[in-house]
Write a protein that holds these residues in place. Sequence first.
Motif, PDB file in Angstrom:
ATOM      1  N   ALA A 130      -2.201 -24.785  34.983  1.00 54.84           N
ATOM      2  CA  ALA A 130      -0.975 -25.525  34.462  1.00 54.84           C
ATOM      3  C   ALA A 130      -1.029 -25.188  32.849  1.00 54.84           C
ATOM      4  O   ALA A 130      -0.110 -25.003  32.246  1.00 54.84           O
ATOM      5  N   TYR A 131      -2.262 -25.358  32.372  1.00 54.25           N
ATOM      6  CA  TYR A 131      -2.230 -25.334  30.860  1.00 54.25           C
ATOM      7  C   TYR A 131      -2.160 -23.974  30.241  1.00 54.25           C
ATOM      8  O   TYR A 131      -1.552 -23.609  29.384  1.00 54.25           O
ATOM      9  N   SER A 147       1.040 -27.991  39.118  1.00 55.04           N
ATOM     10  CA  SER A 147       0.754 -29.255  38.812  1.00 55.04           C
ATOM     11  C   SER A 147       0.849 -30.245  40.041  1.00 55.04           C
ATOM     12  O   SER A 147       0.162 -31.008  40.627  1.00 55.04           O
ATOM     13  N   ASN A 280      -9.969 -26.142  36.699  1.00 51.26           N
ATOM     14  CA  ASN A 280      -9.740 -27.323  36.214  1.00 51.26           C
ATOM     15  C   ASN A 280     -11.197 -27.674  35.760  1.00 51.26           C
ATOM     16  O   ASN A 280     -11.429 -28.671  34.869  1.00 51.26           O
ATOM     17  N   SER A 374      -6.493 -34.430  36.027  1.00 52.18           N
ATOM     18  CA  SER A 374      -6.106 -33.405  35.010  1.00 52.18           C
ATOM     19  C   SER A 374      -4.762 -32.779  35.077  1.00 52.18           C
ATOM     20  O   SER A 374      -4.098 -32.826  34.051  1.00 52.18           O
ATOM     21  N   ASN A 375      -4.249 -32.934  36.216  1.00 53.75           N
ATOM     22  CA  ASN A 375      -2.961 -32.281  36.274  1.00 53.75           C
ATOM     23  C   ASN A 375      -1.867 -33.321  36.170  1.00 53.75           C
ATOM     24  O   ASN A 375      -0.751 -33.011  35.820  1.00 53.75           O
ATOM     25  N   PHE A 378      -1.534 -33.412  32.496  1.00 51.59           N
ATOM     26  CA  PHE A 378      -0.670 -32.159  32.077  1.00 51.59           C
ATOM     27  C   PHE A 378       0.684 -32.661  32.151  1.00 51.59           C
ATOM     28  O   PHE A 378       1.661 -32.382  31.273  1.00 51.59           O
TER      29      PHE A 378
END
Length: 488
Positions: A130-131, A147, A280, A374-375, A378
Amino acid sequence: MVEFINYLNSVVWGSLLIYLLLGAGIYFTFRTGFIQIRHFSHMFGILKNSNQTNKAGISSFQALCTSLAARVGTGNLTGVAIAITAGGPGAIFWMWIVALLGMATSFVESTLAQLYKTKDDQGNYRGGPAYYMQKGLNLRWMGVLFSIFLIIAFGLVFNAVQANSIAQATAVAFDFNPLYVGIALVIMSGIVIFGGLKSIAKVAELVVPVMALAYLILAFWVVGHHVERLPEIFTLIIRNAFGLQEAAGGAIGYGIGQAMTQGIQRGLFSNEAGMGSAPNAAASAAPYPPHPASQGYVQMLGVFMDTIVICSATAIIILSSGVLDNPTEKVNGIELTQLALSSVVGGWGATFVAVAIFFFAFTSIIANYAYAESNMIFLENNHTTSLFLLRLAALGMVMFGALAEMPLIWKMADLSMGLMAITNLIAILLLSGIAFKLAKDYNLQRKAGKIPTFDIEQHPELKIQVEEGIWEKEQLKQWVSKKAIQES
């Protein structure tokens, strides 16, 4: 519902993903100069200092164990059995192929994840597909879409898959009620999940190596007792992979299409290369050498260990046991693996598999949640309430999986990981030129006898994309000097 999910799976897997997955793996393999073969020994050599870290990230070894915690689970014990019964022994060959090609894919996605990583509000490294979709491609909408797919897959559906295998295995070995198994899993998972990413990494670092080693020792012992059957087993796998084996019992006699589809599906579920999950974990590391490509090598090793080593061990246990030759009853999934091992070592084989699947699947549950968190961050839903609700939903799916029927759970898993993989593969194909450039820079420094260190000043086109302060030259130089002093 099952018919609808079957239809969607046929569209995702039959029309697009298999060709995209194999095509991307072949492309990355050639463009990196067969990096997974030429630099095979470096994957192991880079582990020498992999326990080094800093306050912002976990160590490379912890990142490897976290990704292995998610990879090494039901796919290695249950998934291999499903591949063999649904696609024939030839499915194992296609699992090997997708793993070998996937090693190059994993290098690309993990290198990109390291490059485009960021820091969260607590100063910890975060990142993943996603990043790099947002920073590298300037397509935040694509990152948002990915995500959402990942949160559904890893935060919810995959946790149900893992819990389902634990419940089945303990029912066979100990006759435990799935309800009580589900409750125990929810409590244990909740304790670790509410401890955060570093808590998850510490548990994975302790549990995964021990359990994997114990399982491999037993597998090698089984192989040693059936060593005379190995040529026959490998011949069977190769012939069946290309539809050359006639039907001769329970799982044998499937066509090339079934073998290929099952092998690729189960291989992707197991090693996750190209799916976009392991990046991730890779992005959370403070790698040594301090270069994005170093995490690419570490995560390539994860794919190799998962599929080429552990999945092959399970396949050999099943195919050498003889349980498929004259099946007395139709069994599938984890029960087949338990039956195969018990036929070789006795009744305690089912118990050992139950214990192994518990630890493998339990660590997968907590690592899966780490990816989902983590997502969620985001998506900018990193406030306390959103994360608390995500944790409750993840634990709820653990309970659901312990009580649900296996076919539905696995079909949901196939669909969710397929959507994830398509989105991620498109992104890394578009960004692959950057990963190739970083690989070249890393290996030129290695050839010159230097410790590879990423100098963002030499890549002005990337400096405007990466987060400020992540790859500062002076900071990296100080870190390299500190490590060199420690090593000397």
